[in-house]
Every structure is written in C-alpha cells, then in structure tokens.
Design an enzyme around this catalytic site. Structure first.
Site, PDB file in Angstrom:
ATOM      1  N   GLY A 261     -42.889 -18.011  16.789  1.00 29.70           N
ATOM      2  CA  GLY A 261     -42.601 -17.104  15.695  1.00 29.70           C
ATOM      3  C   GLY A 261     -42.311 -17.821  14.385  1.00 29.70           C
ATOM      4  CG  HIS A 262     -40.781 -15.469  11.166  1.00 27.99           C
ATOM      5  ND1 HIS A 262     -40.915 -14.408  12.032  1.00 27.99           N
ATOM      6  CD2 HIS A 262     -39.545 -15.343  10.630  1.00 27.99           C
ATOM      7  CE1 HIS A 262     -39.821 -13.690  12.013  1.00 27.99           C
ATOM      8  NE2 HIS A 262     -38.957 -14.237  11.166  1.00 27.99           N
TER       9      HIS A 262
END
Length: 366
Positions: A261-262
C-alpha cells in the site's frame, strides 16, 4: 548453448568428477535424462538419494557431497556443497531469458525527451514517456509502459506487459515480471465527517448513529523508490506514496500477487511471498520474511529479521528477530500451544458435559 562439465564446475565453484570434457546442454530431473554420448547432453539434478534412484547408467548428474558417482554408473558428475545455492548458479547458466531483440523495435513509442542507455533493448509496442531515463543494457519487453520522469538503472529486465507509472525510481538490475504494476495511486479516501471506520476504531466496535457517507479522494503525490537487485513478481502491485515515496530496499524479492500500500517502507533483503498484503504506512525492517498470505495492518512496524509463517495476520508491532504465526500473530511457540489446546477442546467439552451430568445427579439425590 553447451559448456563442458569442467567449465560448469568452475562456474559453480564446485568439484567435477569423471569425463570433464563432456558437453552439457541443459539440466533436468533424473527421470527426464538418460545415457550421454560423446556429444554430451542434459545433466540430471540428483542431490538426494531419493532422486539418485532414478539415474540411468551412463548419464551425468549433479550430486550432493558424499554420494558415489561410480556406484551409480555415471560418466560424469559435479558435487554440490550447498545444493540450492548451486541450483541458483546452474539455472542462471542455462537461462536464455526473454526473447527481446537488441536495439529499439520500430513499433516502440519513445518520447523525444527520454534518454535510453547504451546497449538497451526495447521490444514491440513499448511506450516510454517524457523525461524517462533508462540505464545501460536494459531490456524492456513488449507492451511495457513507463510513465513520465521515471528512472531505471542499468541491466534492468522488465517483462512483457509490466507497468511503471510516472515518478518511479528504480536501481540497477531490477527484474519485473509480466503484469506487475508499480506506481499506481494509493487507496486513500476521506469523509467530510468522522467515518464509520474511524468511529469503530475509537469505540472498538460500538456504532452510535449510522449516517450516509461520501468518500473524497486523497491524491497520491509521492512516487516509488526501489533499490538495487530487487525482483517484483507477476501481477504484484506497489502503490505510490501520498506525499513521500513508497520504498523497497535493495535486494528485496517480491513474489506474484503481493500488494504494497501507499507509504509502505520495506527494508533490504526481505522476502515477501505470494499474496502478502501490507497496508498503508507500515514499516518493514531488513531481512524480514513474510510467508504466503500474510497480512499486515496499516501503520504497523515490523523489526529486522522477523519471520512470519503462512497466513499470519499482524495487527500490532513485532520486535526484531521474532518468529510469529497465526491470526492474530503471536510467537510461534505460543501459537503451537494454542493449536494443541484447540485440538483438546472436543475432549474437554465431553469431560465438562460428563461433569455436569454427575453434578446434576448428585443434586437430584441431595
């Protein structure tokens, strides 16, 4: 391609035996090999007694230290001091790699501002965006796309259909398998008022007043930074950061279908196996191994040298060096005790039921 037993043994830093001038054209399991003539042939991988049983007399094989090639009737052999490490060198010696012709294919679309390094090969229908820099001897497969301003180091190998978005920086010798996507937007949204997710985190499950909610996108302004010698498996995805870059340290190997994920930070020399999912803003230390289907919650920190067994679910910080397992993940020895206790539950239930019957009878007689 053919090399002799002598040359192969030297390349693998191993000891040869028998006819060292026999040519080797490839490698296979013992059942798929047979006796070799003066022109050589395929070498068998028989680094355990079980595999050695399938060897044909007159063949050639790679054996573990201590095995007797003469008793097996072999013409030639190579001894493997560490079999799996030797396998790495052997497969490298015979791997031709993808068929990407030298030079730039005429159907490739390359922005005039892109800089392509010496000796790079770019396949059909690849799309290279503005201000992209690609290092020397890079191999870019067909239908690959590389977005604006991305930077790739020397000797990278990007397989067919991989996608590299804008603002991605990767070091030397990156390998990306087909379908991998690096630099997609992070999954990041916010509601004007407190969301249901924020509410249950605050209350640990209680819902006071359920309201309609509208999700507003938080844009991803950061990029992705990837170190040297990283490998990214087929259909793996690495999201770009919100403000700062998502990072993957040098030497880390990422399997197929892994999701980062980010804002995630992954350290050096990690091993992330298939279907691992790491939620946003988590930090993974160096030399961490996450086995298949491990899930890491957002904003979690995992220390150096942690090993997480398959399907573990990590919701809290993990100290360096710990071996964990289970859902929720705990020390492996604790999880083994939990599993033993769970297997005893049916017997305990029967014992409790009998005890209840005994107490009931005593009360009735009472």
């Amino acid at each position: 391609m053919a090399i002799t037993i002598r040359e192969l043994a030297q390349a693998l830093d191993a000891q040869g035996w028998g006819d060292l001038d026999l040519p080797v054209t490839g490698a296979a399991e013992p059942a798929a090999t047979g006796p070799v003539g003066p022109d050589g042939g395929v070498i068998a991988l028989a680094m355990s007694p079980g595999y050695a049983e399938a060897l044909k007399p007159g063949s050639m094989a790679i054996l573990a230290q201590g095995m007797d090639p003469e008793a097996l009737g072999l013409k030639a052999a190579i001894f493997a001091p560490r079999p799996r490490l030797l396998m790495a060198g052997l497969t490298r010696a015979f791997d031709p790699g993808p068929d990407i012709a030298p030079g730039i294919h005429p159907t490739a679309v390359i922005d005039p501002s892109a800089q392509i390094g010496y000796g790079a090969a770019i396949g059909p229908f690849a799309v290279i965006g503005p201000d992209v820099r690609i290092g020397a001897r890079a191999r870019i497969g067909p239908h690959v796309s590389i977005g604006r301003g991305s930077r790739l180091g020397d000797d990278v190998l990007i397989h067919a259909g991989a996608r590299i978005a804008h603002g991605v920086t990767a070091g030397h010798r990156l390998i990306m398998q087909s379908g991998a996507v690096v630099g997609g937007d992070g999954f990041s949204f916010v509601t004007p008022e407190e969301s249901g997710i924020e509410e249950i985190r605050r209350t640990l499950g209680a819902r006071e007043d359920i309201k309609r909610q509208h999700w507003t996108r938080i844009h991803s302004l950061g990029g992705v930074d990837i170190g040297d010698d990283v490998e990214i498996g087929a259909n793996a995805t690495i999201d770009r950061g919100t403000i700062r870059a998502t990072r993957v340290g040098r030497g880390t190997k990422i399997d197929n279908l892994v999701m980062l994920g980010h804002n995630v930070v992954v350290g050096d020399d990690c091993l992330l196996c298939s279907q691992v999912g790491i939620a946003g803003s988590s930090k993974i230390g160096n030399r961490v191994v996450l086995a298949g289907k491990v899930g890491v919650s957002d904003n979690i920190e995992i220390g150096d040298d942690v090993i997480a067994g398959g399907a573990s679910k990590i919701f809290t910080r993990v100290p360096a060096g710990r071996v964990i397992l289970g859902n929720p993940a705990v020390k492996m020895e604790t999880q083994m005790e939990i599993q033993k206790a769970m297997r005893r539950l049916p017997r305990f239930a029967q014992q409790v039921a009998k005890l209840q019957e005994t107490v009931t009878r005593l009360l009735e007689k009472g």
